[in-house]
Design a protein around this motif. Sequence first.
Motif, PDB file in Angstrom:
ATOM      1  N   TRP A   1     -22.514  -8.526 -27.883  1.00 30.31           N
ATOM      2  CA  TRP A   1     -21.281  -8.940 -28.537  1.00 30.31           C
ATOM      3  C   TRP A   1     -21.136  -8.135 -29.822  1.00 30.31           C
ATOM      4  O   TRP A   1     -22.099  -7.592 -30.351  1.00 30.31           O
ATOM      5  N   SER A   2     -19.924  -8.069 -30.328  1.00 34.28           N
ATOM      6  CA  SER A   2     -19.664  -7.304 -31.542  1.00 34.28           C
ATOM      7  C   SER A   2     -19.970  -8.159 -32.766  1.00 34.28           C
ATOM      8  O   SER A   2     -19.157  -8.985 -33.172  1.00 34.28           O
ATOM      9  N   THR A   3     -21.155  -7.948 -33.348  1.00 31.69           N
ATOM     10  CA  THR A   3     -21.517  -8.710 -34.543  1.00 31.69           C
ATOM     11  C   THR A   3     -20.588  -8.404 -35.715  1.00 31.69           C
ATOM     12  O   THR A   3     -20.114  -9.331 -36.392  1.00 31.69           O
ATOM     13  N   PRO A   4     -20.277  -7.118 -36.008  1.00 24.29           N
ATOM     14  CA  PRO A   4     -19.285  -6.857 -37.064  1.00 24.29           C
ATOM     15  C   PRO A   4     -17.931  -7.471 -36.729  1.00 24.29           C
ATOM     16  O   PRO A   4     -17.208  -7.911 -37.628  1.00 24.29           O
ATOM     17  N   GLY A   5     -17.586  -7.487 -35.433  1.00 22.75           N
ATOM     18  CA  GLY A   5     -16.345  -8.118 -35.018  1.00 22.75           C
ATOM     19  C   GLY A   5     -16.339  -9.604 -35.321  1.00 22.75           C
ATOM     20  O   GLY A   5     -15.337 -10.160 -35.788  1.00 22.75           O
TER      21      GLY A   5
ATOM     22  N   TYR B   1     -10.776  -4.162 -32.824  1.00 22.75           N
ATOM     23  CA  TYR B   1     -10.997  -2.998 -31.954  1.00 22.75           C
ATOM     24  C   TYR B   1     -11.653  -1.855 -32.717  1.00 22.75           C
ATOM     25  O   TYR B   1     -12.641  -1.264 -32.245  1.00 22.75           O
ATOM     26  N   ILE B   2     -11.158  -1.543 -33.909  1.00 19.25           N
ATOM     27  CA  ILE B   2     -11.682  -0.408 -34.684  1.00 19.25           C
ATOM     28  C   ILE B   2     -13.127  -0.647 -35.101  1.00 19.25           C
ATOM     29  O   ILE B   2     -13.999   0.231 -34.946  1.00 19.25           O
ATOM     30  N   VAL B   3     -13.414  -1.848 -35.612  1.00 15.44           N
ATOM     31  CA  VAL B   3     -14.769  -2.102 -36.094  1.00 15.44           C
ATOM     32  C   VAL B   3     -15.762  -2.141 -34.933  1.00 15.44           C
ATOM     33  O   VAL B   3     -16.924  -1.732 -35.070  1.00 15.44           O
ATOM     34  N   THR B   4     -15.326  -2.582 -33.762  1.00 13.70           N
ATOM     35  CA  THR B   4     -16.208  -2.591 -32.595  1.00 13.70           C
ATOM     36  C   THR B   4     -16.497  -1.172 -32.115  1.00 13.70           C
ATOM     37  O   THR B   4     -17.637  -0.836 -31.785  1.00 13.70           O
ATOM     38  N   MET B   5     -15.477  -0.327 -32.096  1.00 14.03           N
ATOM     39  CA  MET B   5     -15.676   1.049 -31.651  1.00 14.03           C
ATOM     40  C   MET B   5     -16.544   1.836 -32.622  1.00 14.03           C
ATOM     41  O   MET B   5     -17.448   2.571 -32.214  1.00 14.03           O
TER      42      MET B   5
ATOM     43  N   GLY C   1     -15.215 -15.030 -24.930  1.00 11.54           N
ATOM     44  CA  GLY C   1     -15.883 -13.728 -24.986  1.00 11.54           C
ATOM     45  C   GLY C   1     -15.056 -12.772 -25.828  1.00 11.54           C
ATOM     46  O   GLY C   1     -14.258 -11.996 -25.295  1.00 11.54           O
ATOM     47  N   PHE C   2     -15.258 -12.804 -27.142  1.00  9.02           N
ATOM     48  CA  PHE C   2     -14.306 -12.154 -28.055  1.00  9.02           C
ATOM     49  C   PHE C   2     -14.371 -10.635 -28.040  1.00  9.02           C
ATOM     50  O   PHE C   2     -13.367  -9.963 -28.234  1.00  9.02           O
ATOM     51  N   ALA C   3     -15.548 -10.020 -27.831  1.00  6.86           N
ATOM     52  CA  ALA C   3     -15.629  -8.551 -27.808  1.00  6.86           C
ATOM     53  C   ALA C   3     -17.001  -8.128 -27.290  1.00  6.86           C
ATOM     54  O   ALA C   3     -18.025  -8.569 -27.822  1.00  6.86           O
ATOM     55  N   PHE C   4     -17.002  -7.277 -26.281  1.00  5.73           N
ATOM     56  CA  PHE C   4     -18.243  -6.713 -25.746  1.00  5.73           C
ATOM     57  C   PHE C   4     -18.269  -5.217 -26.027  1.00  5.73           C
ATOM     58  O   PHE C   4     -17.223  -4.554 -26.059  1.00  5.73           O
ATOM     59  N   ASN C   5     -19.471  -4.685 -26.224  1.00  4.17           N
ATOM     60  CA  ASN C   5     -19.597  -3.268 -26.557  1.00  4.17           C
ATOM     61  C   ASN C   5     -21.000  -2.780 -26.215  1.00  4.17           C
ATOM     62  O   ASN C   5     -21.878  -3.568 -25.821  1.00  4.17           O
TER      63      ASN C   5
END
Length: 390
Positions: free
Chosen positions: A75-79, A222-226, A265-269
Motif C-alpha cells: 500500500w502507499s504509505t506516503p499516500g 497519484y503523484i506521491v505514489t508514483m 484499497g486506497f492505493a497499491f504500488n
Amino acid sequence: MGKIFSDMSVSALVAGFVAVLIGFASSVVIVFQAAQSAGADSNVIVSWIMALGLGMGGTCFFLSLWYRAPVITAWSTPGAALLVTSLGSITYAEVIGVFVFAGVLTLLTGLSGLFDKVMRLVPLPIACAMLAGVLFKFGLSIFDSMMSDTFLVGVMLMTYLVSKRFVPRYSVLFVLLAGVSLVLARSEESFLAVIPLTLGHFVWVWPEWNLSALIGVGLPLYIVTMTSQNIPGVAVMRSNGYHTPVSPLISWTGFTSIVLAPLGGFAFNLAAITAAICSGDECHKDPKRRYIAGLSAGVFYVLAGLAGVSVVALFSVFPTTMITALAGIALLGTIGMNLKSAMIDDVNREAALVTFLVTVSGVSFVGIASAFWGILFGVICLLISKIKHK
C-alpha cells in the motif's frame, strides 16, 4: 508446481514473511489514521485492512509467478499520510471516488508505457544511489532503537553478525527468532490473551465524484505514489538485476486499486523497502529462485488480510524497537550493495553522491518526495558533467 517446489527454500519463505511483518507493522497505524480521517468506523477500517491484504497478496503472488521475479507490492504509505491531512470535509463516498480516480491515472500511466520509458533514461548508479538514500534511515534506525532497548536490539544485531558469518542465507531468520524469543520471555501475559481470534468482513461503498476532491486529493495521491513508491520500487528491481517490464506492473497495481477501492484499497504500488528484503542475497544466493519470496509474501499478505483484526492486534504486540531493528538489519546488505554500485564508477560518482544526499535529506518540493528530486538532481549533475568533458 514441481518447479515451484524444487525452487523453494527456507530463506526465501522467511524473506516473504519478514516483508509482510515489516510492511504491516511499520505503517498500519497510518492506514488506521487515514481511514478515520475518511470517516470510517471500526467495521470499515477492518474492510480497509482486508482489501489491502488481499490486493497486495494477489499482486505479489501472481506477478511474481508470471515473471519469475520477486515482484513485491505494497500500500502507499506516503499516500496514507497524505490522506490523513488532506481529506477535510468530503464524504466517505467521495473519498472512494478519489481512490478510483488515482487508480485510473496509475492504470493509464502503465498502459501508455511512459513510466517504463522514463525509468530507462535513469542510469543504474543514480537509481542505486537513490535507493541507498531511501533505505539509509532504516540502517540508522538500528542504533536509534538500540538507545531505547539496548539489550533487545544488541542481541538481534549480534545474532545477525554471528549468523551472517556461518549461515548467511538464514541470518534474518535467526534475527527474527531472537527478537521474538526475547519479546515472549519479557511478556507477562500470553499473546492469545490480547489477540481477538475473529474474522472481519468487507464493506462496499459506491464512489461519488467531487471535482475539487479529485484534483486536490486524487491527483496528489497519484503523484506521491508514483514518485515516492514506484520509482524506488523499480530501482530495487533494477539494482538486483531484475529487468521485468515496468509498465505491466504499474498497470496491474492501478487496476487492483480501481477494483478494491470501494472496499478501502486506497492505493497499491511497487514496494521498495520490503522488495529489497526479498530481492537480495540474504533471500537466496540464486536470483532465479528469489521469486519464491514473492509467492511467500503473497500468501502471508492474503492470510493477514483475511485475519483482519487478529493480525493487526498481533503486530501491535511486538515493540516498535524490534520491528525497526529487524527492518534495518534485514536491509544492511542491500544498503551496502547499492552504495557500492552507486560510487564504483568515477564518471557517475559525483552525480550519484548528489542523488544520495538529496534523497537522504528528505526534502520535498510542491508535495513531491525526495526520491524523485534525488534522481532529478543526480541526472542534472550527470548531464552537466558530460558537457564539461566535451
